[in-house]
Design a protein around this motif. Structure first.
Motif, short mmCIF file in Angstrom:
data_model
loop_
_atom_site.label_atom_id
_atom_site.label_comp_id
_atom_site.label_asym_id
_atom_site.label_seq_id
_atom_site.Cartn_x
_atom_site.Cartn_y
_atom_site.Cartn_z
N SER A 236 39.42 36.25 -86.77
CA SER A 236 40.78 36.93 -86.75
C SER A 236 41.24 37.10 -88.30
N PRO A 237 41.99 38.29 -88.48
CA PRO A 237 42.56 39.31 -87.52
C PRO A 237 41.61 40.53 -87.32
N TYR A 238 40.39 40.49 -87.61
CA TYR A 238 39.49 41.67 -87.56
C TYR A 238 39.32 41.85 -86.13
N ARG A 239 39.01 43.14 -85.76
CA ARG A 239 38.56 43.48 -84.24
C ARG A 239 37.60 44.96 -84.71
N TRP A 240 36.58 44.80 -83.68
CA TRP A 240 35.88 46.09 -83.69
C TRP A 240 36.71 47.29 -83.79
N HIS A 241 36.27 48.39 -84.26
CA HIS A 241 36.84 49.73 -84.08
C HIS A 241 36.82 50.17 -82.84
N THR A 242 35.53 50.08 -82.15
CA THR A 242 35.30 50.55 -80.72
C THR A 242 34.09 49.32 -80.09
N ALA A 243 34.28 49.00 -79.04
CA ALA A 243 33.19 48.07 -78.70
C ALA A 243 33.13 48.39 -77.02
N LYS A 244 31.62 49.13 -76.87
CA LYS A 244 31.52 49.48 -75.47
C LYS A 244 30.73 48.26 -74.98
N SER A 245 31.29 47.65 -74.02
CA SER A 245 30.52 46.63 -73.41
C SER A 245 29.18 47.05 -72.62
N LEU A 246 28.19 46.09 -72.78
CA LEU A 246 27.02 46.58 -72.01
C LEU A 246 26.86 45.72 -70.65
N HIS A 247 27.61 44.70 -70.36
CA HIS A 247 27.78 44.02 -69.24
C HIS A 247 26.33 43.41 -68.89
N MET A 248 25.75 42.74 -69.90
CA MET A 248 24.47 41.90 -69.74
C MET A 248 24.45 41.05 -68.73
#
Length: 254
Positions: A236-248
């Motif tokens: 925190s406080p960082y977040r990924w710009h975009t994160a596409k979940s792969l639902h592993m």
């Protein structure tokens, strides 16, 4: 010990067919033709790469579900794995520069923070905030490089230093600035050869570079580059710009 744990990389053969690679290559060209900001161009204006391809899921979602790929993602990243950045690199004939040994440290984040610690060197690329991440974050990430063309001795092949991913970075202060210096590794660099459709999997902290292209070659060397990471790994406080979940799931088997 598994290959990626021991050496920092492995090759997964024939994940995508040659015709599939050509189809992906055409899609990438179309995307970059329509989005000038995302193109990486050389001084002559030729396209030698692209950024911000993560939203174009048709480029990567099909082959990343290959059982061999999904198993490695689950093993080396975890069940909460996400695709967090997708890039494209091209070495056209006559445009093949050499790249010295380095580690892939840069990640794409939602916004910069002041001070940037624990990360460093905030930059902005194609409108997206980037920072250099810590070894702790990078050691839990996995890079997948889909080769759209054969990678041979004459078209700018990748070379790596086996086991270098386990060597921590060395912090040094020069003129008041903290720098990351690559530790000395005793292993000799190994040149990597791939066929079109092979996926080269590696840890970002693996030291790697690329040879110059032979001026006489007519071969391109196109690569679609994916970065995979645990969704919740950033401090925190960082977040990924975009994160596409792969639902592993926990029950992925070969």
């Amino acid at each position: 010990m598994k290959l990626i744990e021991r050496y920092g990389y492995r090759i997964l053969r024939e994940v995508v067919t040659e015709s599939g690679c050509e189809q992906i290559g055409r899609k990438i060209a179309s995307v970059l033709d329509a989005n000038a900001e995302d193109r990486i161009e050389n001084r002559e204006g030729s396209v030698v790469g692209g950024r911000n391809l993560i939203e174009h899921e048709s480029l990567w979602k099909g082959w990343i579900e290959d059982i061999r790929i999904s198993r490695r993602i689950r093993e080396y990243v975890g069940t909460n794995a996400c695709v967090v950045r997708v890039l494209y690199f091209d070495k056209p004939p006559g445009q093949g520069w050499a790249l010295s040994l380095h580690r892939d440290r840069t990640i794409a984040v939602r916004e910069h923070h002041d001070p940037p610690a624990p990360f460093a060197k905030p930059t902005r690329k194609a409108g997206v905030a980037h920072v250099e991440a810590t070894d702790d974050v990078l050691s839990r990430m996995l890079t997948l490089r889909l080769h759209l063309d054969p990678m041979k001795a004459d078209n700018g092949a990748l070379f790596v230093v086996p086991r270098s991913h386990v060597i921590p970075s060395i912090a040094s202060t020069v003129r008041g600035e903290e720098l990351e210096i690559e530790a000395i590794v005793e292993e000799q660099p190994q040149t990597i050869f791939c066929r079109a459709g092979d996926v080269f999997a590696m840890r970002p902290l693996l030291s790697h570079g690329s040879h110059a292209t032979d001026p006489k070659t007519q071969l391109r060397r196109r690569v679609l580059h994916l970065e995979i990471a645990p969704e919740d790994i950033l401090p925190s406080p960082y977040r990924w710009h975009t994160a596409k979940s792969l639902h592993m799931s926990d029950d992925v088997h070969e």
